[in-house]
Design an enzyme around this catalytic site. Structure first.
Site, PDB file in Angstrom:
ATOM      1  N   SER A 192      39.708  41.786  54.159  1.00  0.00           N
ATOM      2  CA  SER A 192      39.199  40.771  55.091  1.00  0.00           C
ATOM      3  C   SER A 192      39.648  41.127  56.495  1.00  0.00           C
ATOM      4  CB  SER A 192      39.776  39.398  54.737  1.00  0.00           C
ATOM      5  OG  SER A 192      39.390  38.438  55.695  1.00  0.00           O
ATOM      6  N   TYR A 219      46.706  33.330  53.129  1.00  0.00           N
ATOM      7  CA  TYR A 219      45.509  34.165  52.905  1.00  0.00           C
ATOM      8  C   TYR A 219      45.631  35.451  53.728  1.00  0.00           C
ATOM      9  CZ  TYR A 219      40.550  35.512  52.689  1.00  0.00           C
ATOM     10  OH  TYR A 219      39.372  36.208  52.506  1.00  0.00           O
TER      11      TYR A 219
HETATM   12  P1  NAP Z   1      33.640  33.064  46.584  1.00  0.00           P
HETATM   13  O1  NAP Z   1      32.277  32.605  46.939  1.00  0.00           O
HETATM   14  O2  NAP Z   1      34.686  32.027  46.389  1.00  0.00           O
HETATM   15  O3  NAP Z   1      33.545  33.974  45.268  1.00  0.00           O
HETATM   16  C1  NAP Z   1      34.717  34.532  44.717  1.00  0.00           C
HETATM   17  C2  NAP Z   1      34.544  34.687  43.235  1.00  0.00           C
HETATM   18  O4  NAP Z   1      35.774  35.175  42.688  1.00  0.00           O
HETATM   19  C3  NAP Z   1      34.233  33.371  42.543  1.00  0.00           C
HETATM   20  O5  NAP Z   1      33.192  33.556  41.617  1.00  0.00           O
HETATM   21  C4  NAP Z   1      35.546  33.048  41.861  1.00  0.00           C
HETATM   22  O6  NAP Z   1      35.394  32.288  40.682  1.00  0.00           O
HETATM   23  C5  NAP Z   1      36.062  34.421  41.521  1.00  0.00           C
HETATM   24  N1  NAP Z   1      37.483  34.381  41.226  1.00  0.00           N
HETATM   25  C6  NAP Z   1      38.433  33.583  41.787  1.00  0.00           C
HETATM   26  N2  NAP Z   1      39.628  33.797  41.212  1.00  0.00           N
HETATM   27  C7  NAP Z   1      39.434  34.744  40.265  1.00  0.00           C
HETATM   28  C8  NAP Z   1      40.279  35.349  39.328  1.00  0.00           C
HETATM   29  N3  NAP Z   1      41.575  35.029  39.260  1.00  0.00           N
HETATM   30  N4  NAP Z   1      39.767  36.279  38.492  1.00  0.00           N
HETATM   31  C9  NAP Z   1      38.456  36.598  38.543  1.00  0.00           C
HETATM   32  N5  NAP Z   1      37.588  36.034  39.410  1.00  0.00           N
HETATM   33  C10 NAP Z   1      38.077  35.113  40.257  1.00  0.00           C
HETATM   34  O7  NAP Z   1      34.187  34.068  47.657  1.00  0.00           O
HETATM   35  P2  NAP Z   1      33.438  35.168  48.575  1.00  0.00           P
HETATM   36  O8  NAP Z   1      33.285  34.589  49.907  1.00  0.00           O
HETATM   37  O9  NAP Z   1      32.277  35.728  47.855  1.00  0.00           O
HETATM   38  O10 NAP Z   1      34.613  36.225  48.663  1.00  0.00           O
HETATM   39  C11 NAP Z   1      34.643  37.435  47.925  1.00  0.00           C
HETATM   40  C12 NAP Z   1      35.784  38.281  48.470  1.00  0.00           C
HETATM   41  O11 NAP Z   1      35.542  38.549  49.854  1.00  0.00           O
HETATM   42  C13 NAP Z   1      37.149  37.607  48.414  1.00  0.00           C
HETATM   43  O12 NAP Z   1      38.145  38.555  48.126  1.00  0.00           O
HETATM   44  C14 NAP Z   1      37.329  37.067  49.809  1.00  0.00           C
HETATM   45  O13 NAP Z   1      38.683  36.918  50.154  1.00  0.00           O
HETATM   46  C15 NAP Z   1      36.647  38.153  50.613  1.00  0.00           C
HETATM   47  N6  NAP Z   1      36.218  37.735  51.941  1.00  0.00           N
HETATM   48  C16 NAP Z   1      35.290  36.759  52.116  1.00  0.00           C
HETATM   49  C17 NAP Z   1      34.899  36.406  53.400  1.00  0.00           C
HETATM   50  C18 NAP Z   1      33.856  35.348  53.675  1.00  0.00           C
HETATM   51  O14 NAP Z   1      33.634  35.043  54.861  1.00  0.00           O
HETATM   52  N7  NAP Z   1      33.202  34.782  52.671  1.00  0.00           N
HETATM   53  C19 NAP Z   1      35.461  37.045  54.502  1.00  0.00           C
HETATM   54  C20 NAP Z   1      36.404  38.023  54.298  1.00  0.00           C
HETATM   55  C21 NAP Z   1      36.767  38.366  53.009  1.00  0.00           C
HETATM   56  P3  NAP Z   1      35.536  30.676  40.750  1.00  0.00           P
HETATM   57  O15 NAP Z   1      34.609  30.203  41.808  1.00  0.00           O
HETATM   58  O16 NAP Z   1      35.162  30.265  39.379  1.00  0.00           O
HETATM   59  O17 NAP Z   1      36.979  30.414  41.118  1.00  0.00           O
END
Ligand code: NAP
Length: 265
Positions: A156, A169
């Site tokens: 991130s 985070y």
């Molecule tokens: P998201 O919509 O919350 O999706 C994350 C997924 O990971 C969800 O399906 C969640 O399942 C699953 N998950 C959570 N805990 C887990 C575990 N212990 N084992 C296996 N799966 C698990 O998040 P996203 O925005 O797509 O983010 C994806 C990645 O990108 C993350 O690492 C996040 O930190 C990173 N990121 C996101 C952003 C952004 O702006 N969105 C920016 C920078 C980095 P549940 O929903 O069932 O918990």
């Protein structure tokens, strides 16, 4: 052990959001995608892993679901065994799963419990999953099954941008960034490229709770590219990694953030 004729990718946390976008694009590129998520209920078909699997299959691709919590050692082992048994190969690992704090709290007040939760899922999970699967990848190489396995870490911009309302985070992602660097260094010997992708502000369920805040910031010009990032923006870089276009760039960070890193006057 059967060996899949198609390349195989594991995308953690791919039941929604960025992971879903990556899974869909990899399937179009001919990968069998192992969709991992901590929740996977076959009776839920309009969202989550079963929706992603159906979308992949509707587009002519192949996918399997592996329900596992990446923060659990037993679940990580089970995922590795599942890949061995079902496919006999792993060409690409995408460490995508991650969580935000359940509640944003000022660094002067945030709890140790939330810190530990984020360290377990955002850092320990991908760190030890990579250790486990990198060893398997080396085995697949030695057996002549996969020539160049590849690994992606989704970190991130928070690895280096301060947000004092979610310090745990930021710290988890900063540490994971070093994890990616360490694995890139160690796995160079085996010709296993490791690339870090640092997303900016991406429209997913994770950020849906702060839509208004980021809408305002983007409209106010915080990003040179005046729009939210989409999961497809991240998936495009993963596809470049999967094709081997970034192999010699191992250990690098690709920021996908609409130019947020550019200092402006
Ligand atoms: P998201 O919509 O919350 O999706 C994350 C997924 O990971 C969800 O399906 C969640 O399942 C699953 N998950 C959570 N805990 C887990 C575990 N212990 N084992 C296996 N799966 C698990 O998040 P996203 O925005 O797509 O983010 C994806 C990645 O990108 C993350 O690492 C996040 O930190 C990173 N990121 C996101 C952003 C952004 O702006 N969105 C920016 C920078 C980095 P549940 O929903 O069932 O918990």
């Amino acid at each position: 052990m059967t060996v899949s004729t198609k390349p195989v990718a594991l995308v953690t946390g791919s039941g929604q959001g960025i992971g879903r976008g990556i899974a869909l694009k990899l399937a179009v590129e001919g990968y069998t995608v192992v969709i991992n998520d901590v929740v996977a209920d076959p009776s839920v078909t309009d969202k989550g892993p079963y929706e992603v699997k159906a979308a992949i299959e509707a587009a002519g691709g192949t996918a399997a679901i592996c329900k596992a919590d990446i923060s659990s050692a037993a679940d990580r082992q089970m995922m590795g065994d599942f890949i061995d048994k079902e496919f006999g190969r792993l060409d690409l690992l995408v460490n995508n799963a991650g969580v935000a704090p359940r509640q944003r709290a000022d660094i002067l007040e945030a709890t140790e419990e939330s810190f530990e939760r984020l360290m377990n899922i955002n850092l320990k999970g991908p760190y030890f999953l990579t250790q486990l699967l990198a060893n398997k990848m080396i085995g697949y190489q030695k057996a002549g099954i996969v020539e160049v396995p590849r690994i992606v870490f989704i970190t991130s911009m928070s690895a280096y941008v301060s947000s004092t309302s979610r310090g745990e985070y930021c710290v988890s992602k900063a540490a994971l960034a070093m994890g990616a660097t360490l694995f890139a260094d160690r796995l160079g010997e085996f010709n296993i490229p490791v690339i870090q992708i640092a997303p900016g502000i991406i429209a997913t369920p994770m950020t849906s709770v702060v839509t208004e805040k980021y809408d305002k910031l983007i409209a106010g010009g915080i990003l040179p590219t005046k729009r939210w990032g989409q999961p497809e923006d991240i998936a495009g870089v993963v596809i470049a990694v999967a094709h081997g276009y970034l192999d010699y760039s191992t250990g690098n960070v690709i920021e996908v953030g609409g130019g947020f890193h550019i200092r402006r006057l």
